[in-house]
Design a protein around this motif. Structure first.
Motif, PDB file in Angstrom:
ATOM      1  N   ASP A 171      -0.418   7.331   8.744  1.00 17.74           N
ATOM      2  CA  ASP A 171      -1.835   6.941   8.763  1.00 17.74           C
ATOM      3  C   ASP A 171      -2.013   5.512   8.272  1.00 17.74           C
ATOM      4  O   ASP A 171      -2.835   4.750   8.807  1.00 17.74           O
ATOM      5  N   ILE A 172      -1.242   5.126   7.245  1.00 18.52           N
ATOM      6  CA  ILE A 172      -1.335   3.759   6.731  1.00 18.52           C
ATOM      7  C   ILE A 172      -0.852   2.765   7.781  1.00 18.52           C
ATOM      8  O   ILE A 172      -1.497   1.733   8.031  1.00 18.52           O
ATOM      9  N   GLU A 208       0.835  -1.201   0.000  1.00 15.38           N
ATOM     10  CA  GLU A 208       0.000   0.000   0.000  1.00 15.38           C
ATOM     11  C   GLU A 208       0.872   1.255   0.000  1.00 15.38           C
ATOM     12  O   GLU A 208       0.576   2.228  -0.692  1.00 15.38           O
ATOM     13  N   ARG A 246      -3.517   2.527  10.452  1.00 15.20           N
ATOM     14  CA  ARG A 246      -4.716   1.844   9.965  1.00 15.20           C
ATOM     15  C   ARG A 246      -4.523   0.330   9.975  1.00 15.20           C
ATOM     16  O   ARG A 246      -5.473  -0.437  10.145  1.00 15.20           O
ATOM     17  N   HIS A 247      -3.274  -0.097   9.824  1.00 17.43           N
ATOM     18  CA  HIS A 247      -2.969  -1.527   9.877  1.00 17.43           C
ATOM     19  C   HIS A 247      -2.632  -1.994  11.295  1.00 17.43           C
ATOM     20  O   HIS A 247      -2.221  -3.140  11.473  1.00 17.43           O
TER      21      HIS A 247
END
Length: 293
Positions: free
Chosen positions: A113-114, A67, A117-118
């Motif tokens: 943020d990624i 991602e 989020r994970h």
């Protein structure tokens, strides 16, 4: 005794992959289940400065790294700003303070943020600075998914010194091992002719040594230059030596020519950087404590 065993295993490693697997397994035993290592090699002369290959190794989940790659954020991982300017270590609390103050670069904020989020909400950064000539590197590492920063801080208080020592050893050792992006693979003959040229043999002498025609030697040199992206044979030798593709120590093997790798960034896999790294990470100011916000 464990540190002695780790040192022996790191020194005995004959490939970047074997070394990385041992390092990740050992850190996982200490409670740091996820690690990402990034380095770049810069070659500087009186007339130019050339960024050569970079290395990105990760034990974070592949879907997270993919991602980041899809959004062109591999160069903006959490704590990137800190790693660009510092050696030593620092917790992700530094990044959170800058974020709350509105001073975290937008790209880094998107990458953070990624991670969050994970479920990767805490971590540490280790700046390896210029411990190895021409190479600047850094690490980010975290615990189990969902682990808070205060929980990770407790692990660091118990094992931080060991983690820093192991990371330094890993970095020093991996810099001596062959590693190259897929497009820079050399065949056995290409390595042989480059080595022969490097030690002073002429094309005719190499042809006699390797039982080849001079035209065939020239062909191998031409293909080696193309594989390495070099304009001249001298530059090809410099790049091949820098990437540890020629004059290998006994037992060390370069990545095989024609090897196929899966697309994307995979857990534990060495991946070349597709873009030129930021100058800040490549050069960086002198090592020292970083700003707090």
């Amino acid at each position: 005794m464990e540190m002695l065993k780790d040192t022996e295993a790191i020194l005995a490693a004959r490939s970047a992959q074997a070394l990385w697997q041992h390092y990740c397994a050992r850190l996982a035993e200490l409670g740091f289940a996820h690690v990402c290592y990034r380095s770049v090699r810069a070659l500087t002369s009186c007339c130019n400065r050339m960024l050569d290959d970079g290395l990105l190794l990760s034990s974070y989940p592949p879907h997270l790294m993919q991602e980041l790659a899809a959004q062109d954020l591999l160069a903006s991982a959490p704590m990137y700003s800190w790693l660009a300017q510092n050696g030593g270590w620092e917790s992700w609390a530094w990044m959170q303070r800058r974020r709350l103050a509105g001073r975290l670069p937008a790209q880094e904020q998107a990458a953070a943020d990624i991670f969050m989020r994970h479920g990767h909400v805490s971590g540490y950064a280790i700046g390896l600075g210029n411990e190895v000539d021409h190479i600047r590197a850094g690490l980010i590492l975290g615990g189990a998914i969902g682990m808070r920063q205060d929980q990770l801080d407790q692990l660091w208080a118990s094992h931080g010194r060991v983690v820093v020592a192991l990371s330094g050893l890993m970095h020093l050792r991996i810099s001596t091992l062959p590693q190259a992006p897929q497009e820079c693979m050399l065949t056995l003959r290409q390595r042989e002719v480059l080595e022969c040229i490097a030690v002073g043999h002429t094309t005719q002498e190499i042809a006699a040594i390797l039982a080849l025609r001079p035209a065939t030697v020239e062909k191998h040199l031409r293909l080696a230059r193309k594989a390495l992206g070099a304009k001249t044979t001298a530059q090809a030798i410099l790049l091949a030596a820098s990437r540890k593709l020629i004059f290998l120590p006994a037992g060390a093997q370069p990545p095989p020519a024609g090897e196929t790798r899966a697309a994307g960034v995979e857990t534990g896999q060495a991946q070349p950087w597709g873009a030129t790294p930021d100058a800040a990470f490549t050069e960086g100011p002198p090592r020292g404590p970083g700003p707090d916000g």
